[in-house]
Scaffold this motif. Structure first.
Motif, PDB file in Angstrom:
ATOM      1  N   LYS A 168      11.596   4.271 -10.052  1.00  0.00           N
ATOM      2  CA  LYS A 168      10.574   3.894 -11.024  1.00  0.00           C
ATOM      3  C   LYS A 168      10.845   2.531 -11.658  1.00  0.00           C
ATOM      4  O   LYS A 168       9.932   1.909 -12.205  1.00  0.00           O
ATOM      5  CB  LYS A 168      10.487   4.956 -12.126  1.00  0.00           C
ATOM      6  N   THR A 320       2.835   2.545 -18.414  1.00  0.00           N
ATOM      7  CA  THR A 320       2.364   2.450 -17.031  1.00  0.00           C
ATOM      8  C   THR A 320       2.547   3.744 -16.246  1.00  0.00           C
ATOM      9  O   THR A 320       1.987   3.897 -15.165  1.00  0.00           O
ATOM     10  CB  THR A 320       3.082   1.298 -16.307  1.00  0.00           C
ATOM     11  N   ASP A 321       3.323   4.674 -16.795  1.00  0.00           N
ATOM     12  CA  ASP A 321       3.497   5.970 -16.126  1.00  0.00           C
ATOM     13  C   ASP A 321       4.185   6.928 -17.090  1.00  0.00           C
ATOM     14  O   ASP A 321       5.082   6.520 -17.851  1.00  0.00           O
ATOM     15  CB  ASP A 321       4.348   5.827 -14.860  1.00  0.00           C
ATOM     16  N   GLU A 323       5.830  10.940 -16.766  1.00  0.00           N
ATOM     17  CA  GLU A 323       6.078  12.153 -15.981  1.00  0.00           C
ATOM     18  C   GLU A 323       6.766  13.175 -16.865  1.00  0.00           C
ATOM     19  O   GLU A 323       7.686  12.838 -17.621  1.00  0.00           O
ATOM     20  CB  GLU A 323       6.949  11.852 -14.758  1.00  0.00           C
ATOM     21  N   PRO A 390       2.909  -1.156  -9.281  1.00  0.00           N
ATOM     22  CA  PRO A 390       1.878  -0.923  -8.257  1.00  0.00           C
ATOM     23  C   PRO A 390       0.762  -0.004  -8.737  1.00  0.00           C
ATOM     24  O   PRO A 390       0.918   0.773  -9.687  1.00  0.00           O
ATOM     25  CB  PRO A 390       2.670  -0.286  -7.105  1.00  0.00           C
ATOM     26  N   LEU A 391      -0.372  -0.080  -8.054  1.00  0.00           N
ATOM     27  CA  LEU A 391      -1.558   0.673  -8.459  1.00  0.00           C
ATOM     28  C   LEU A 391      -1.398   2.175  -8.279  1.00  0.00           C
ATOM     29  O   LEU A 391      -1.991   2.967  -9.019  1.00  0.00           O
ATOM     30  CB  LEU A 391      -2.775   0.195  -7.655  1.00  0.00           C
ATOM     31  N   THR A 392      -0.644   2.610  -7.297  1.00  0.00           N
ATOM     32  CA  THR A 392      -0.439   4.033  -7.059  1.00  0.00           C
ATOM     33  C   THR A 392       1.048   4.368  -7.101  1.00  0.00           C
ATOM     34  O   THR A 392       1.895   3.471  -7.046  1.00  0.00           O
ATOM     35  CB  THR A 392      -1.007   4.466  -5.690  1.00  0.00           C
ATOM     36  N   ARG A 393       1.356   5.665  -7.166  1.00  0.00           N
ATOM     37  CA  ARG A 393       2.747   6.096  -7.294  1.00  0.00           C
ATOM     38  C   ARG A 393       3.439   6.255  -5.940  1.00  0.00           C
ATOM     39  O   ARG A 393       4.564   6.757  -5.878  1.00  0.00           O
ATOM     40  CB  ARG A 393       2.812   7.431  -8.062  1.00  0.00           C
ATOM     41  N   THR A 394       2.806   5.817  -4.870  1.00  0.00           N
ATOM     42  CA  THR A 394       3.426   5.948  -3.553  1.00  0.00           C
ATOM     43  C   THR A 394       4.708   5.132  -3.444  1.00  0.00           C
ATOM     44  O   THR A 394       5.560   5.421  -2.593  1.00  0.00           O
ATOM     45  CB  THR A 394       2.455   5.518  -2.441  1.00  0.00           C
ATOM     46  N   TYR A 395       4.857   4.135  -4.316  1.00  0.00           N
ATOM     47  CA  TYR A 395       6.072   3.314  -4.256  1.00  0.00           C
ATOM     48  C   TYR A 395       7.315   4.121  -4.631  1.00  0.00           C
ATOM     49  O   TYR A 395       8.439   3.764  -4.243  1.00  0.00           O
ATOM     50  CB  TYR A 395       5.952   2.092  -5.169  1.00  0.00           C
TER      51      TYR A 395
END
Length: 419
Positions: A168, A320-321, A323, A390-395
């Motif tokens: 992250k 930005t995120d 969890e 990044p735009l999605t959490r795939t990173y």
């Protein structure tokens, strides 16, 4: 007073089967008779009186001091039964009044200027270093592990936690400067230096942790990339590309949230990323359990997100995120408690039987708070401007895969805790 305690217990224990022998010799059963019976005994009427008037404080003290003896089952099972009761209410007018007073005084109790913060840290983290080696994982991670699957070992789950956090933090290039606020015994910082190629500055207020972290860096040949300072984060110069804090925010205190996030914003570069990992409460603002505040973490407080997010916004940081990790800490605490009890005799030789009971109660009550009373972990990722993350959490899984390869390349033999 015995009758008062009986009324209190009849209001609390609606499910299960709890047999209580009072100091008078009278034995009564509370609950609906389901489940495996548990049995406890009071040794004096004074402990009965104290527990009836202030159960939040006195249950732990009674167990520590031998005023409450568990005769069938163990303290973890007793706490699970009590803390899992549906519709639990504070049982007496006196206890309700104490809770209101404690809520009113919580800002004073959590006032943590530099000198007081250092004393509070020393109270818990400057205990004999051998204690922690007996129940933590080999890397001495004293925070929630990240269990990727059922049955995963504690050591592997703690490694997964470091990997998940590192992913992250977006180590998209080597030689990034990282600040680790509340670095503990250095495990997170050493992981980032070793596997992400980072230049890490770790700060702690614990002399014991500072000495061990610095020695570990030297032993592993990482002293040039991982340095650990006995320093308050408020006094650390910046800026940094990345900031990480794992299990430290619980010690900040609600009156210092603006100060904390303002300092994070000051220390973080404009294109930087920060990750704050903390225990949180799901049910809104509350108070620190008075027994925990007195014996385990003075000055500490577990926040609700509703108390944290406004301070982040006022500091000019972007979330930005977020969890939420729910039962991960319950499983971590269970593993710690089992390891602790496996070394009970050694720990009693280090301290005494009272300390063993105190620490066992702390681990068991904390575990049950996560299982039954809405405690959780939040990981909040922060930045100062859009477009950094990044735009999605795939990173995240992609970065974890890369970090696994680095771990295999840099792997050193793990040892069992206590060796």
């Amino acid at each position: 007073m015995e009758r008062l305690l009986q009324r209190v217990l009849s209001r609390i224990v609606r499910r299960g089967s709890l047999i209580i022998t009072f100091a008078s010799g009278q034995a009564l059963t509370f609950g609906d008779g389901t489940g495996t019976p548990l049995a406890v005994r009071f040794t004096t009427k004074e402990w009965q009186r104290r527990l009836a008037l202030d159960p939040e404080m006195e249950l732990g003290e009674a167990y520590m001091e031998g005023g409450l003896v568990v005769e069938q089952g163990d303290i973890a099972e007793l706490l699970a039964l009590l803390m899992s009761q549906v519709g639990y209410q504070v049982p007496s007018i006196a206890a309700k009044s104490l809770m209101k007073l404690r809520f009113m005084g919580r800002r004073l109790a959590q006032f943590n200027p530099r000198e007081r913060a250092q004393r509070n840290v020393a109270h818990h983290y400057d205990l004999d270093g051998r204690l922690y080696s007996l129940f933590l994982d080999a890397d001495r991670q004293y925070s929630c592990a990240y269990f990727e699957h059922e049955g995963q070992s504690l050591d592997d789950a703690q490694l997964a936690k470091k990997r998940h956090i590192a992913a992250k933090l977006l180590f998209d290039r080597p030689e990034l400067d990282v600040l680790d606020i509340g670095c503990g015994w250095g495990g997170m910082g050493l992981y980032l230096a070793d596997n992400a190629g980072a230049n890490v500055t770790g700060v702690t207020l614990s002399q014991e942790q500072h000495g061990i972290a610095s020695a570990r860096a030297q032993e592993r040949g990482l002293s040039e990339r991982a340095r650990f300072l006995l320093q308050d984060y408020r006094d650390t110069p910046g800026p940094f590309d990345r900031i990480v804090s794992v299990g430290m925010f619980e010690h900040v205190g609600i009156g210092h949230y603006d100060e904390y996030f303002t300092r994070v914003a000051e220390l973080l570069k404009d294109d930087g990323v920060a990750l704050i990992h903390s225990i949180g409460r799901s049910e809104g603002p509350g108070i620190t359990n008075p027994w925990i505040a007195k014996y385990i973490f003075p000055g500490g407080y577990i926040p609700a997100l509703s108390e944290v997010l406004p301070a982040i916004e006022r500091a000019g940081l972007l979330v930005t995120d977020i969890e939420i990790l729910r039962l991960h800490y319950a499983e971590t605490l269970k593993a710690w408690r089992e390891r602790f009890l496996a070394h009970e005799e050694e720990i009693e030789r280090l301290y005494d039987a009272r300390f063993v009971r105190m620490f066992e109660f702390y681990l068991a009550s904390s575990e049950m708070a996560f299982r039954h009373q809405g405690m959780m972990i939040f990981q909040v990722q922060l930045a100062k401007r859009e477009g950094v993350v990044p735009l999605t959490r795939t990173y995240i899984p992609e970065a974890e895969a890369t970090l696994r390869k680095m771990e295999n390349r840099n792997r050193i033999g793990l040892r069992l805790a206590g060796e």
